[in-house]
Design a protein around this motif. Structure first.
Motif, PDB file in Angstrom:
ATOM      1  N   THR A  25       0.808  -1.222   0.000  1.00 53.31           N
ATOM      2  CA  THR A  25       0.000   0.000   0.000  1.00 53.31           C
ATOM      3  C   THR A  25       0.844   1.276   0.000  1.00 53.31           C
ATOM      4  N   PRO A  26       1.803   1.453   0.911  1.00 58.56           N
ATOM      5  CA  PRO A  26       2.578   2.697   0.865  1.00 58.56           C
ATOM      6  C   PRO A  26       3.426   2.828  -0.395  1.00 58.56           C
ATOM      7  N   VAL A  27       3.812   1.716  -0.978  1.00 59.69           N
ATOM      8  CA  VAL A  27       4.603   1.748  -2.213  1.00 59.69           C
ATOM      9  C   VAL A  27       3.740   2.268  -3.365  1.00 59.69           C
ATOM     10  N   VAL A  28       2.516   1.767  -3.450  1.00 59.85           N
ATOM     11  CA  VAL A  28       1.590   2.229  -4.490  1.00 59.85           C
ATOM     12  C   VAL A  28       1.224   3.696  -4.251  1.00 59.85           C
ATOM     13  N   LEU A  29       0.958   4.049  -2.995  1.00 68.43           N
ATOM     14  CA  LEU A  29       0.574   5.428  -2.690  1.00 68.43           C
ATOM     15  C   LEU A  29       1.718   6.416  -2.922  1.00 68.43           C
ATOM     16  N   LYS A  30       2.942   5.966  -2.759  1.00 73.32           N
ATOM     17  CA  LYS A  30       4.086   6.837  -3.050  1.00 73.32           C
ATOM     18  C   LYS A  30       4.110   7.194  -4.531  1.00 73.32           C
ATOM     19  N   MET A  31       3.772   6.228  -5.369  1.00 70.95           N
ATOM     20  CA  MET A  31       3.744   6.454  -6.814  1.00 70.95           C
ATOM     21  C   MET A  31       2.476   7.196  -7.228  1.00 70.95           C
ATOM     22  N   HIS A  32       1.361   6.924  -6.516  1.00 69.93           N
ATOM     23  CA  HIS A  32       0.053   7.506  -6.852  1.00 69.93           C
ATOM     24  C   HIS A  32      -0.611   8.069  -5.597  1.00 69.93           C
ATOM     25  N   PRO A  33      -0.132   9.185  -5.071  1.00 69.57           N
ATOM     26  CA  PRO A  33      -0.721   9.723  -3.837  1.00 69.57           C
ATOM     27  C   PRO A  33      -2.209  10.044  -3.971  1.00 69.57           C
ATOM     28  N   GLU A  34      -2.679  10.260  -5.178  1.00 67.63           N
ATOM     29  CA  GLU A  34      -4.095  10.560  -5.387  1.00 67.63           C
ATOM     30  C   GLU A  34      -5.001   9.379  -5.004  1.00 67.63           C
ATOM     31  N   LEU A  35      -4.434   8.182  -4.902  1.00 65.67           N
ATOM     32  CA  LEU A  35      -5.232   7.002  -4.536  1.00 65.67           C
ATOM     33  C   LEU A  35      -5.527   6.931  -3.042  1.00 65.67           C
ATOM     34  N   GLU A  36      -4.917   7.782  -2.258  1.00 65.40           N
ATOM     35  CA  GLU A  36      -5.142   7.808  -0.807  1.00 65.40           C
ATOM     36  C   GLU A  36      -6.639   7.907  -0.482  1.00 65.40           C
ATOM     37  N   ALA A  37      -7.365   8.682  -1.268  1.00 69.57           N
ATOM     38  CA  ALA A  37      -8.800   8.870  -1.023  1.00 69.57           C
ATOM     39  C   ALA A  37      -9.573   7.560  -1.104  1.00 69.57           C
ATOM     40  N   THR A  38      -9.117   6.619  -1.913  1.00 71.03           N
ATOM     41  CA  THR A  38      -9.861   5.367  -2.066  1.00 71.03           C
ATOM     42  C   THR A  38      -9.865   4.540  -0.792  1.00 71.03           C
ATOM     43  N   ILE A  39      -8.838   4.692   0.026  1.00 74.97           N
ATOM     44  CA  ILE A  39      -8.772   3.905   1.258  1.00 74.97           C
ATOM     45  C   ILE A  39      -9.905   4.306   2.194  1.00 74.97           C
ATOM     46  N   THR A  40     -10.138   5.587   2.332  1.00 72.30           N
ATOM     47  CA  THR A  40     -11.250   6.066   3.159  1.00 72.30           C
ATOM     48  C   THR A  40     -12.591   5.770   2.483  1.00 72.30           C
ATOM     49  N   GLU A  41     -12.667   6.023   1.191  1.00 74.88           N
ATOM     50  CA  GLU A  41     -13.918   5.785   0.465  1.00 74.88           C
ATOM     51  C   GLU A  41     -14.318   4.319   0.488  1.00 74.88           C
ATOM     52  N   ALA A  42     -13.341   3.417   0.525  1.00 76.26           N
ATOM     53  CA  ALA A  42     -13.624   1.983   0.504  1.00 76.26           C
ATOM     54  C   ALA A  42     -14.439   1.537   1.712  1.00 76.26           C
ATOM     55  N   GLU A  43     -14.407   2.318   2.780  1.00 76.44           N
ATOM     56  CA  GLU A  43     -15.216   1.987   3.959  1.00 76.44           C
ATOM     57  C   GLU A  43     -16.709   2.038   3.642  1.00 76.44           C
ATOM     58  N   GLN A  44     -17.078   2.728   2.554  1.00 79.22           N
ATOM     59  CA  GLN A  44     -18.482   2.850   2.155  1.00 79.22           C
ATOM     60  C   GLN A  44     -18.911   1.761   1.165  1.00 79.22           C
ATOM     61  N   VAL A  45     -17.969   0.964   0.698  1.00 80.75           N
ATOM     62  CA  VAL A  45     -18.276  -0.047  -0.318  1.00 80.75           C
ATOM     63  C   VAL A  45     -19.015  -1.219   0.316  1.00 80.75           C
ATOM     64  N   THR A  46     -20.089  -1.622  -0.357  1.00 80.53           N
ATOM     65  CA  THR A  46     -20.870  -2.785   0.080  1.00 80.53           C
ATOM     66  C   THR A  46     -21.047  -3.724  -1.105  1.00 80.53           C
ATOM     67  N   GLU A  47     -21.603  -4.868  -0.826  1.00 82.11           N
ATOM     68  CA  GLU A  47     -21.911  -5.835  -1.879  1.00 82.11           C
ATOM     69  C   GLU A  47     -22.877  -5.239  -2.902  1.00 82.11           C
ATOM     70  N   ASP A  48     -23.733  -4.356  -2.444  1.00 84.28           N
ATOM     71  CA  ASP A  48     -24.739  -3.765  -3.322  1.00 84.28           C
ATOM     72  C   ASP A  48     -24.224  -2.590  -4.159  1.00 84.28           C
ATOM     73  N   ASN A  49     -23.206  -1.875  -3.677  1.00 88.16           N
ATOM     74  CA  ASN A  49     -22.779  -0.672  -4.398  1.00 88.16           C
ATOM     75  C   ASN A  49     -21.355  -0.730  -4.954  1.00 88.16           C
ATOM     76  N   TYR A  50     -20.684  -1.881  -4.864  1.00 87.98           N
ATOM     77  CA  TYR A  50     -19.287  -1.922  -5.279  1.00 87.98           C
ATOM     78  C   TYR A  50     -19.096  -1.606  -6.763  1.00 87.98           C
ATOM     79  N   LEU A  51     -20.051  -1.968  -7.607  1.00 89.97           N
ATOM     80  CA  LEU A  51     -19.916  -1.658  -9.035  1.00 89.97           C
ATOM     81  C   LEU A  51     -20.008  -0.153  -9.292  1.00 89.97           C
ATOM     82  N   THR A  52     -20.822   0.532  -8.526  1.00 88.99           N
ATOM     83  CA  THR A  52     -20.918   1.987  -8.639  1.00 88.99           C
ATOM     84  C   THR A  52     -19.598   2.628  -8.219  1.00 88.99           C
TER      85      THR A  52
END
Length: 124
Positions: free
Chosen positions: A51-78
């Motif tokens: 994770t920190p290796v990927v985020l070092k290359m793509h710091p913009e992906l940091e937001a996905t870690i927090t946003e992923a807390e909202q992902v459910t079986e019903d909304n993951y495709l969205t």
């Protein structure tokens, strides 16, 4: 630095811990990043290393870690569609260095988690 592109769902599954596509994609990302054949029980530890290796290359992906807390079986495709629109259909990741990844023999690591008498090694 050696890099390779992988589908966005596979990279985000690896760094968020939320499976956004087939599990095989996580294996492919981690196998490339480590230069090893990753075993199932190693995925959580190696994902934490990656994770920190990927985020070092793509710091913009940091937001996905927090946003992923909202992902459910019903909304993951969205969420996947949102992230693919934001980051593209693929994300480039680097191979990890020896300083970024601890190589541990898969069977030794398994023996730390499971009683050795429950491990059966099959050789071809």
């Amino acid at each position: 630095m050696t890099t390779k592109e992988f589908p966005t769902c596979d990279v985000l599954s690896t760094i968020t811990g939320i499976l956004m596509g087939p599990i095989g994609g996580v294996y492919e990302v981690l196998n490339f990043m480590t230069g090893e054949d990753v075993f199932t029980h190693q995925i959580p530890r190696i994902s934490r290393e990656a994770t920190p290796v990927v985020l070092k290359m793509h710091p913009e992906l940091e937001a996905t870690i927090t946003e992923a807390e909202q992902v459910t079986e019903d909304n993951y495709l969205t969420w996947l569609a949102t992230w693919e629109e934001r980051y593209g259909k693929s994300i480039t990741v680097p191979q990890m260095t020896i300083a970024e990844h601890e190589r541990i023999d898969p069977l030794s690591e398994l023996a730390e988690k499971v009683s050795p008498d429950k491990i059966a090694v099959v050789s071809p």
